[in-house]
Scaffold this active site. Structure first.
Site, PDB file in Angstrom:
ATOM      1  N   GLY A  12      -2.839 -25.910  31.906  1.00 52.68           N
ATOM      2  CA  GLY A  12      -1.814 -26.457  31.023  1.00 52.68           C
ATOM      3  C   GLY A  12      -1.467 -25.485  29.906  1.00 52.68           C
ATOM      4  O   GLY A  12      -2.129 -24.454  29.732  1.00 52.68           O
ATOM      5  N   ASP A  13      -0.378 -25.804  29.196  1.00 55.29           N
ATOM      6  CA  ASP A  13       0.085 -24.981  28.072  1.00 55.29           C
ATOM      7  C   ASP A  13       0.410 -23.546  28.466  1.00 55.29           C
ATOM      8  O   ASP A  13       0.264 -22.616  27.670  1.00 55.29           O
ATOM      9  CB  ASP A  13      -0.957 -24.958  26.930  1.00 55.29           C
ATOM     10  CG  ASP A  13      -1.149 -26.330  26.329  1.00 55.29           C
ATOM     11  OD1 ASP A  13      -0.215 -27.148  26.394  1.00 55.29           O
ATOM     12  OD2 ASP A  13      -2.250 -26.590  25.779  1.00 55.29           O
ATOM     13  N   LYS A  16       5.419 -23.792  30.127  1.00 57.18           N
ATOM     14  CA  LYS A  16       6.381 -24.372  31.079  1.00 57.18           C
ATOM     15  C   LYS A  16       7.687 -24.731  30.365  1.00 57.18           C
ATOM     16  O   LYS A  16       8.768 -24.565  30.915  1.00 57.18           O
ATOM     17  CB  LYS A  16       5.784 -25.631  31.740  1.00 57.18           C
ATOM     18  CG  LYS A  16       4.521 -25.330  32.549  1.00 57.18           C
ATOM     19  CD  LYS A  16       3.846 -26.591  33.028  1.00 57.18           C
ATOM     20  CE  LYS A  16       3.238 -27.431  31.922  1.00 57.18           C
ATOM     21  NZ  LYS A  16       2.097 -26.809  31.228  1.00 57.18           N
ATOM     22  N   GLY A  17       7.546 -25.238  29.128  1.00 60.22           N
ATOM     23  CA  GLY A  17       8.734 -25.627  28.364  1.00 60.22           C
ATOM     24  C   GLY A  17       9.697 -24.458  28.206  1.00 60.22           C
ATOM     25  O   GLY A  17      10.890 -24.574  28.484  1.00 60.22           O
ATOM     26  N   ASN A  38       0.702 -36.776  26.838  1.00 61.17           N
ATOM     27  CA  ASN A  38      -0.353 -35.767  26.722  1.00 61.17           C
ATOM     28  C   ASN A  38       0.265 -34.371  26.799  1.00 61.17           C
ATOM     29  O   ASN A  38      -0.295 -33.407  26.301  1.00 61.17           O
ATOM     30  CB  ASN A  38      -1.421 -35.947  27.826  1.00 61.17           C
ATOM     31  CG  ASN A  38      -0.834 -36.087  29.224  1.00 61.17           C
ATOM     32  OD1 ASN A  38       0.370 -36.275  29.396  1.00 61.17           O
ATOM     33  ND2 ASN A  38      -1.694 -36.033  30.224  1.00 61.17           N
ATOM     34  N   GLY A  40       2.740 -31.363  25.881  1.00 58.62           N
ATOM     35  CA  GLY A  40       3.469 -30.877  24.712  1.00 58.62           C
ATOM     36  C   GLY A  40       4.155 -29.604  25.147  1.00 58.62           C
ATOM     37  O   GLY A  40       3.494 -28.592  25.361  1.00 58.62           O
ATOM     38  N   HIS A  41       5.458 -29.683  25.382  1.00 63.45           N
ATOM     39  CA  HIS A  41       6.204 -28.537  25.896  1.00 63.45           C
ATOM     40  C   HIS A  41       7.072 -27.977  24.762  1.00 63.45           C
ATOM     41  O   HIS A  41       7.917 -28.683  24.232  1.00 63.45           O
ATOM     42  CB  HIS A  41       7.068 -28.947  27.088  1.00 63.45           C
ATOM     43  CG  HIS A  41       6.251 -29.384  28.280  1.00 63.45           C
ATOM     44  ND1 HIS A  41       6.813 -29.789  29.464  1.00 63.45           N
ATOM     45  CD2 HIS A  41       4.911 -29.458  28.460  1.00 63.45           C
ATOM     46  CE1 HIS A  41       5.839 -30.096  30.316  1.00 63.45           C
ATOM     47  NE2 HIS A  41       4.681 -29.918  29.723  1.00 63.45           N
ATOM     48  N   GLN A 220       1.052 -30.420  32.390  1.00 59.32           N
ATOM     49  CA  GLN A 220      -0.324 -29.958  32.574  1.00 59.32           C
ATOM     50  C   GLN A 220      -0.350 -28.767  33.546  1.00 59.32           C
ATOM     51  O   GLN A 220       0.656 -28.091  33.687  1.00 59.32           O
ATOM     52  CB  GLN A 220      -1.247 -31.086  33.054  1.00 59.32           C
ATOM     53  CG  GLN A 220      -1.516 -32.166  32.002  1.00 59.32           C
ATOM     54  CD  GLN A 220      -0.424 -33.207  31.899  1.00 59.32           C
ATOM     55  OE1 GLN A 220      -0.003 -33.772  32.890  1.00 59.32           O
ATOM     56  NE2 GLN A 220       0.034 -33.483  30.696  1.00 59.32           N
ATOM     57  N   ARG A 299      -5.838 -29.028  18.489  1.00 60.77           N
ATOM     58  CA  ARG A 299      -7.191 -28.492  18.705  1.00 60.77           C
ATOM     59  C   ARG A 299      -7.125 -27.002  19.061  1.00 60.77           C
ATOM     60  O   ARG A 299      -6.217 -26.578  19.782  1.00 60.77           O
ATOM     61  CB  ARG A 299      -7.860 -29.219  19.886  1.00 60.77           C
ATOM     62  CG  ARG A 299      -8.219 -30.653  19.584  1.00 60.77           C
ATOM     63  CD  ARG A 299      -8.862 -31.311  20.791  1.00 60.77           C
ATOM     64  NE  ARG A 299      -7.887 -31.553  21.854  1.00 60.77           N
ATOM     65  CZ  ARG A 299      -8.198 -32.046  23.045  1.00 60.77           C
ATOM     66  NH1 ARG A 299      -9.449 -32.314  23.342  1.00 60.77           N
ATOM     67  NH2 ARG A 299      -7.271 -32.258  23.948  1.00 60.77           N
ATOM     68  N   ARG A 301      -7.558 -23.879  21.185  1.00 64.66           N
ATOM     69  CA  ARG A 301      -7.730 -23.754  22.637  1.00 64.66           C
ATOM     70  C   ARG A 301      -8.826 -22.738  22.934  1.00 64.66           C
ATOM     71  O   ARG A 301      -8.950 -21.736  22.230  1.00 64.66           O
ATOM     72  CB  ARG A 301      -6.418 -23.273  23.275  1.00 64.66           C
ATOM     73  CG  ARG A 301      -5.303 -24.298  23.149  1.00 64.66           C
ATOM     74  CD  ARG A 301      -3.999 -23.793  23.788  1.00 64.66           C
ATOM     75  NE  ARG A 301      -2.917 -24.738  23.559  1.00 64.66           N
ATOM     76  CZ  ARG A 301      -1.657 -24.403  23.251  1.00 64.66           C
ATOM     77  NH1 ARG A 301      -1.318 -23.141  23.141  1.00 64.66           N
ATOM     78  NH2 ARG A 301      -0.755 -25.324  23.063  1.00 64.66           N
ATOM     79  N   ASP A 329       2.955 -10.323  25.042  1.00 66.88           N
ATOM     80  CA  ASP A 329       2.907  -9.764  23.685  1.00 66.88           C
ATOM     81  C   ASP A 329       1.544  -9.988  23.016  1.00 66.88           C
ATOM     82  O   ASP A 329       1.105  -9.193  22.199  1.00 66.88           O
ATOM     83  CB  ASP A 329       4.009 -10.396  22.811  1.00 66.88           C
ATOM     84  CG  ASP A 329       3.946 -11.925  22.814  1.00 66.88           C
ATOM     85  OD1 ASP A 329       3.841 -12.510  23.908  1.00 66.88           O
ATOM     86  OD2 ASP A 329       3.989 -12.528  21.722  1.00 66.88           O
TER      87      ASP A 329
END
Ligand code: GDP
Ligand code: IMO
Ligand code: MG
Length: 432
Positions: A12-13, A16-17, A38, A40-41, A220, A299, A301, A329
């Site tokens: 996840g994270d 994707k957004g 759950n 967050g994009h 996710q 939180r 990561r 980057d």
């Protein structure tokens, strides 16, 4: 014109957004198929930052967006998100599947009481809501909100769940009072959601049949899939590309390509195995530079090197032919970069990650070292295009492409929309 799935390849994270936002330029429809708030994009466009939990990322470009049947739909979070999007001047052209599963206040409270500490969930009520859906007797769908029998059904459900609610400490007082509180909220939800309700399967299938460009946006990542991830340290939905079929009601034949999104390294929030996890200075460097703090919960990561065995697994079960590699980057400034090319597991060399907690915990990464790069000003390079990137950065991407047997279509070197560069392979997708 294609149906394409954008799927997270790690935990996840992966960004994707940002990838959906980039590709949405060509899209007619953007459809979320799994998970709930759950997710967050993040999309950063024209100086504005959007943190999307339920609304598909295509909304930022003003595209028609669909919240599919597979979604765990929290009306409270949705209405807040809608307000935020309107305040930021976004046009809202949206459909919510009648079949989506309702997330009610007690789901969130149960999540926090039971799974929050054990699994490290986001406490957004995802597990408990899907659990009720699967049980059938205690599940409620968005369309139930609009039924004359909603009041009766809700009371019945609460009575069936009373013991669980009490033993977990969620319900302390009178059940009728608890019921009345939810009924009051539901009146507001009915009023505000009515105009969005619709048949996702009909709209999406018609769009595909008439040759429109449809993006299916996963939430996710593959390793968090309820069946194919590192169970039990997973989420409760089908995050993989196949989830688009079940989560919307489309044929597998409607999918022309699967685009995997990966970070140039690995991160994970919450508990569970993580073979290439780093601690110490390099971890902190990547965490700070990459802003690796959860979009939904804030939180920190967990971070680690790129893990090719995990990505090979992901390529295999999703059918990924193309990837978007983000956050190149963030690795800038590190002299040497490690990449896990295989695991050593009980004396054997393993090329594809075994998705079992105990194996993953024992797996020792076998690393190859690649040269790093050092770029201060990416803006200039982005303007000149992919071929102007440092040869070490291009070698890193080529190495990944070769090892995974995929083509990189997009490379991200910053959160803003203009900080994505495309390669010549992008046209294979937009000309599908
Ligand atoms: P998602 O859940 O997969 O959409 O990803 P998130 O939005 O939760 O996390 C990705 C984070 O990285 C967000 O804060 C993005 O703004 C940011 N981001 C995306 N692409 C890049 C990139 O290429 N470089 C950097 N530095 N940040 C990025
Ligand atoms: P996006 O869509 C990263 C993680 C949680 C926890 C586990 C189970 O933004 O990539 P849950 O609340 O789903 O029951 O939590 O899954 N998790 C995510 N990690 N990105 C996400 O979504 C996540 N959604 C859930 O941290 O470990
Ligand atoms: Mg996220």
């Amino acid at each position: 014109m294609p149906g394409i799935v954008v799927v997270g390849m790690q935990f996840g994270d992966e960004s994707k957004g940002a990838v959906v936002d980039y590709l949405a330029e060509w899209a007619d429809l953007v459809v979320r198929y799994n998970g709930g708030s759950n997710a967050g994009h993040t999309v950063v466009a024209e100086g504005i930052k959007y943190k999307l939990h339920l609304v598909p990322s295509g909304v930022v470009r003003g595209k028609r967006v669909v919240i599919g049947a597979g979604i765990a739909f929290d009306p409270e979070v949705f209405l807040e998100e809608l307000e935020d999007l309107k305040a930021k001047g976004r046009k809202i052209d949206l459909l919510i599947s009648k079949k989506a599963t309702l997330v009610l206040p007690y789901h969130k409270e149960l999540d926090a009481a039971i799974a929050g500490g054990r699994i490290g969930t986001t406490k957004r009520g995802i597990g408990p809501a899907y659990q009720d859906k699967m049980s059938r007797v205690t599940g409620l769908k968005v369309m139930d909100l609009f039924s004359d029998r909603f009041s009766e059904r809700l009371l019945e459900v609460l009575k069936l769940k009373e013991q669980e609610l009490r033993s977990s400490g969620v319900l302390k007082g009178n059940i009728e009072e608890y019921y009345r509180e939810i009924m009051k909220l539901s009146e507001k939800w009915r009023r505000e959601l009515a105009s969005f309700l619709g048949d996702d399967f009909m709209e999406v299938n018609e769009a595909i049949a008439s040759g429109k460009f449809v993006i299916f946006e996963g939430a996710q990542g593959t390793m968090l899939d309820v069946d194919h991830g590192t169970y039990p340290f997973v989420t409760s939905s089908s995050t993989i590309a196949g989830g688009a079929c079940t989560g919307v009601g489309i044929s597998p034949l409607a999918i022309d390509a699967v685009i995997g999104v990966m970070k140039a390294y690995t991160t994970r929030v919450g508990k569970g195995p993580f073979p290439t996890e780093l601690t110490g200075d390099i971890a902190q460097y990547i965490r700070d530079k990459g802003g690796e703090y959860g979009t939904t919960t804030g939180r920190p990561r967990r971070v680690g090197w790129l893990d090719l065995p995990m990505l090979r697994y992901s390529v295999m079960i999703n059918g990924i032919g193309y990837v978007a590699i983000r956050k190149l980057d963030v690795l800038s400034g590190l002299k040497k970069l490690k990449v896990a090319v295989a695991y050593e597991l009980d004396g054997e060399e393993v090329k594809v990650a075994p998705p079992y907690v105990e194996d993953m915990e024992r797996a020792k990464p076998i690393y190859e070292e690649l040269d790093g790069w050092n770029v201060e000003d990416w803006d200039e390079l982005v303007k000149k295009g992919w071929d102007s990137f440092p040869s070490e950065a291009r070698d890193y991407v080529r190495f990944v492409e070769r090892e995974l047997g995929v083509k990189a279509i997009l490379i991200g070197v910053g959160p803003e929309r203009e900080m994505t560069v495309s390669t010549s392979y992008l046209k294979e997708i937009i000309e599908l």
